[in-house]
Each structure stands twice: as structure tokens, then as C-alpha cells.
Write a protein that holds these residues in place. Structure first.
Motif, PDB file in Angstrom:
ATOM      1  N   ARG A   1       0.825  -1.206   0.000  1.00  0.00           N
ATOM      2  CA  ARG A   1       0.000   0.000   0.000  1.00  0.00           C
ATOM      3  C   ARG A   1       0.864   1.263   0.000  1.00  0.00           C
ATOM      4  N   ASP A   2       1.937   1.222   0.753  1.00  0.00           N
ATOM      5  CA  ASP A   2       2.824   2.379   0.827  1.00  0.00           C
ATOM      6  C   ASP A   2       3.550   2.608  -0.500  1.00  0.00           C
TER       7      ASP A   2
ATOM      8  N   LEU B   1       8.958   3.546  -6.557  1.00  0.00           N
ATOM      9  CA  LEU B   1       7.775   3.326  -5.711  1.00  0.00           C
ATOM     10  C   LEU B   1       8.202   2.959  -4.294  1.00  0.00           C
ATOM     11  N   TRP B   2       9.084   3.770  -3.745  1.00  0.00           N
ATOM     12  CA  TRP B   2       9.607   3.499  -2.401  1.00  0.00           C
ATOM     13  C   TRP B   2       9.734   4.812  -1.636  1.00  0.00           C
TER      14      TRP B   2
ATOM     15  N   HIS C   1       3.032   6.145  -6.379  1.00  0.00           N
ATOM     16  CA  HIS C   1       2.792   6.177  -7.822  1.00  0.00           C
ATOM     17  C   HIS C   1       2.478   7.605  -8.259  1.00  0.00           C
ATOM     18  N   GLN C   2       3.067   8.036  -9.387  1.00  0.00           N
ATOM     19  CA  GLN C   2       2.895   9.409  -9.858  1.00  0.00           C
ATOM     20  C   GLN C   2       2.526   9.430 -11.339  1.00  0.00           C
ATOM     21  N   TRP C   3       2.160  10.636 -11.801  1.00  0.00           N
ATOM     22  CA  TRP C   3       1.773  10.808 -13.202  1.00  0.00           C
ATOM     23  C   TRP C   3       2.923  10.468 -14.151  1.00  0.00           C
ATOM     24  N   THR C   4       4.153  10.526 -13.682  1.00  0.00           N
ATOM     25  CA  THR C   4       5.295  10.244 -14.559  1.00  0.00           C
ATOM     26  C   THR C   4       5.263   8.827 -15.113  1.00  0.00           C
ATOM     27  N   TRP C   5       4.525   7.933 -14.464  1.00  0.00           N
ATOM     28  CA  TRP C   5       4.457   6.555 -14.946  1.00  0.00           C
ATOM     29  C   TRP C   5       3.727   6.446 -16.276  1.00  0.00           C
TER      30      TRP C   5
END
Length: 387
Positions: free
Chosen positions: A17-18, A379-380, A23-27
Motif C-alpha cells: 500500500r505504501d 515506488l519506495w 505512484h505518480q503521473w510520470t508513470w
């Protein structure tokens, strides 16, 4: 913000979950690049008509659909699990610039649908894509103007931090002419009632010109930044390739539309007999002009990576590495469009070689991304890890 929001829920262990909360729009740059590869492979298939090329392109198209859905689900989960993160993403200096990536990703999916979907379905999909073209025009204009207004109202960007990433809010406008040319080409090859080709082409040229001029002005400011502040930092260096996209997409769209003038221009406007020939010639001249600019930016972008040949210099991985792929897909499709327009086997062979290199680059970036995910570099929440 994300790390602080999770502190009260952390028990010293970082869970799935963390990681989703990071997660960001850059993905969505990943889906831009993957859809671009599918588009390039269709450009290869068009002159050679090889089944295995079609199948590989179809694979990239379907795989990109899966990645796009995954990104939409993950970023929605982030916004739900971290209240306020949605509005914060519009106010963050870095992330806000990449919000239009979701619109560009949608545009590449729509283009791929015209390329791979319409030939395998009935006229219903063609008519649906015509409606979606006008929806995309509206969304791209609103997204471009809206993001720039938000940035101009809430952020201050020092000139020494400038990269071509500032062009990103204008990128949705740059897919309109390629979208129009692909839709018209698919319409010409299919049965059923034809789409309204002339309004589609005229609107696409107007919006494409707007997007190119906005991007060109920003790239001119980037040249000024380079003259006064040197090249960007290591983590910003992949963004230099974004300057290739505006001219590349414009060449691909305008040249393709010019070559389709015979089926776009109504008969009453072709009375003189020279209208189509003039439009074809103008599209080729404009295409060659802007293609030269595309080549120049490509060489400058590759040259900016020269120092990383030496082992003591490294470039940290970020999702902006996908800039190595997506803008160059525009360069390749532009080269294919010109090769078709001027009947040049040399340009066509060069574009095929570039396609092979681009697929290798896509694979390297994708593998590096997976490795960084496994090694907890993506994602950390690093602040929480240190704590």
C-alpha cells in the motif's frame, strides 16, 4: 507529502500500500513510449506488409493497453489512500508537468486503435473513432491550457532549472495531425460511409500548428538556458530528448495529410487541377524543413549523453528515462512519412534501422525499470526508509 501522510500508519515496515502511494503521473510516460513503439512498427509494416511485423506491433498495442489500465488503477488507489494527493499533484513543480502524459497516452492508444483495430472490425469502430477524434481535440486543448494556467498561477520556475519537460503540457496538441492522418488513411482502406475528412484535416492542422508553435517558443527559451547555464543536471538529462517530439510529430502529421490531399480535398476545390499537387509539394517542403530541425535536436540530445560513456559518470534511473523512447518514435515516423512522400529507399532503410535501435532502447529502459522496482529504487518512500 506522501511519506508524511503514511507516517501514522507505518509500523516500521513498508508494504504494498505504501509503495502504491508513491505512484505518480510520470508513470504514464511508459505508456506513451510503448504506444509509440506500436505506431512505429505500423509505419514499418505499411511499406513491407509483413505479417510478423504486424503481430509484433499488435502485441505492443495490447501490452500498452494493459499498462495503461494498470497505471490508471494504481494512481486512483494513490489518490484514494492519500487524501489531498490529487490536488497536490497539480501544485507540485515536477509532477504537475507530467499530468498531460495521461492525455498523450490516450492519444497514442487512439492512433493505435485506428491502425490495428479499424482494419479488423466493421465500420462501427471507424465512426466511433471519428467521434473520439473531436473529443480528443477538446480534451487536449483544455488540458494544455489548463495545466499551463495552473503552473503560471501557482509556481515559479527559475530559468536555470529549465528543461524541455516544460513543453510537456503542449504535447497533447502535437498528436492531433498524426491522429487525423491515421484515421483518414484507415477510412480510405475500409468500407462504409466515409468520415468527414476535410473538417478533420483542417482542425488537425490548426491544433497541430498551435502545439508546435508553443513548443517551439519554449525550446527557444531552452536554447537560451543552455547558453547561460550549461547542460541540465544528470537526473534532468533524459528530458533533453523531449525537444525532438514537436517537430517530429508535426512532420509525421503534415506530410501524411499532404499525401492524402487527393481524398481530403472535395472535387469542387480541385477544379483547377493543381490544388492537390500544390498541397503535396508544400507538405513535403515544410516536412523537410522541420525534419532537419528534428535531426539537429536529436544529435544535440545524443551528444549531451557523451559523458556517460565514461564509467565514473552515472545517470540515476527515473521514469523520465522513457524520454529516450517516445520523442524518438516521432522522429522515426516522420522519417517514414518523408520516405513515402519522396519515394526514398535510403530514408526508408534508415528509418527501419532506427526502429530496431528504438526497440532495443525500449527493452533496456523497461528492464532497468523492473530492476529498480525490485531493488526498491522506484515506488519506495525513501524518507520513511531512513526513519
Amino acid at each position: 507529502m506522501i511519506s508524511n501522510a503514511r507516517k501514522s500508519k507505518m509500523g516500521g515496515k513498508i508494504g504494498i500500500r505504501d509503495r502504491i502511494c508513491c505512484h505518480q503521473w510520470t508513470w504514464f510516460t511508459m505508456t506513451m513510449a510503448t504506444g509509440g513503439i506500436a505506431n512505429v512498427l505500423h509505419s514499418v509494416w505499411t511499406p513491407y506488409r509483413s505479417n510478423w511485423i504486424w503481430c509484433i506491433g499488435l502485441f505492443f498495442f495490447i501490452f500498452n493497453l494493459c499498462l495503461f489500465v494498470m497505471n490508471c488503477v494504481l494512481i486512483t488507489m494513490r489518490f484514494i489512500m492519500v487524501p489531498g494527493s490529487f490536488m497536490h499533484s497539480f501544485l507540485d513543480q515536477v509532477e504537475s508537468l507530467f499530468i498531460p502524459a495521461v492525455v498523450v497516452s490516450t492519444g497514442t492508444i487512439l492512433i493505435n486503435t485506428c491502425e490495428y483495430g479499424i482494419p479488423m472490425t466493421g465500420p462501427w469502430l471507424k465512426n466511433t473513432m471519428e467521434w473520439l477524434f473531436w473529443v480528443y481535440i477538446f480534451v487536449s486543448i483544455v488540458a494544455s491550457v489548463g495545466i499551463y494556467l495552473i503552473l503560471w498561477s501557482t509556481q515559479i520556475f527559475p530559468i536555470h532549472t529549465m528543461t524541455p519537460v516544460w513543453v510537456f503540457p503542449g504535447y497533447p496538441l502535437l498528436l492531433t495531425a498524426p491522429f487525423a492522418s491515421t484515421l483518414i488513411a484507415a477510412d480510405d482502406a475500409s468500407s462504409g460511409l466515409p468520415v468527414n475528412r476535410l473538417p478533420i484535416a483542417m482542425c488537425a492542422v490548426a491544433v497541430q500548428g498551435t502545439g508546435f508553435l508553443i513548443s517551439f517558443m519554449i525550446c527557444a527559451a531552452f536554447i537560451y538556458r543552455l547558453m547561460t547555464q550549461k547542460l541540465p543536471r544528470d537526473m534532468q538529462r533524459p528530458g533533453v530528448f523531449i525537444s525532438i517530439g514537436p517537430s517530429g510529430f508535426t512532420v509525421a502529421g503534415l506530410v501524411s495529410l499532404g499525401q492524402q490531399a487527393q481524398i481530403i480535398i472535395p472535387d469542387n476545390l480541385q477544379a483547377s487541377g493543381h490544388t492537390v499537387a500544390i498541397l503535396e509539394l508544400l507538405s513535403i517542403i515544410a516536412g523537410l524543413w522541420l525534419w532537419g530541425l528534428c535531426v539537429w535536436f536529436f544529435l544535440a540530445s545524443v551528444g549531451s549523453l557523451w559523458k556517460y560513456v565514461r564509467p565514473e559518470h552515472t545517470m540515476p534511473f527515473q521514469m523520465t528515462w522513457w524520454s529516450f523512447v517516445f520523442p524518438n518514435t516521432a522522429f522515426v515516423t516522420a522519417t517514414f512519412a518523408l520516405a513515402t512522400a519522396v519515394s526514398s529507399n535510403g530514408l526508408r532503410i534508415a528509418a527501419c534501422v532506427m526502429t530496431g535501435i528504438l526497440i532495443v532502447v525500449w527493452a533496456l529502459v523497461f528492464i532497468t525499470m523492473l530492476r529498480c522496482l525490485w531493488n526498491r529504487k522506484l515506488l519506495w518512500p525513501k524518507e520513511l526508509e531512513d526513519r
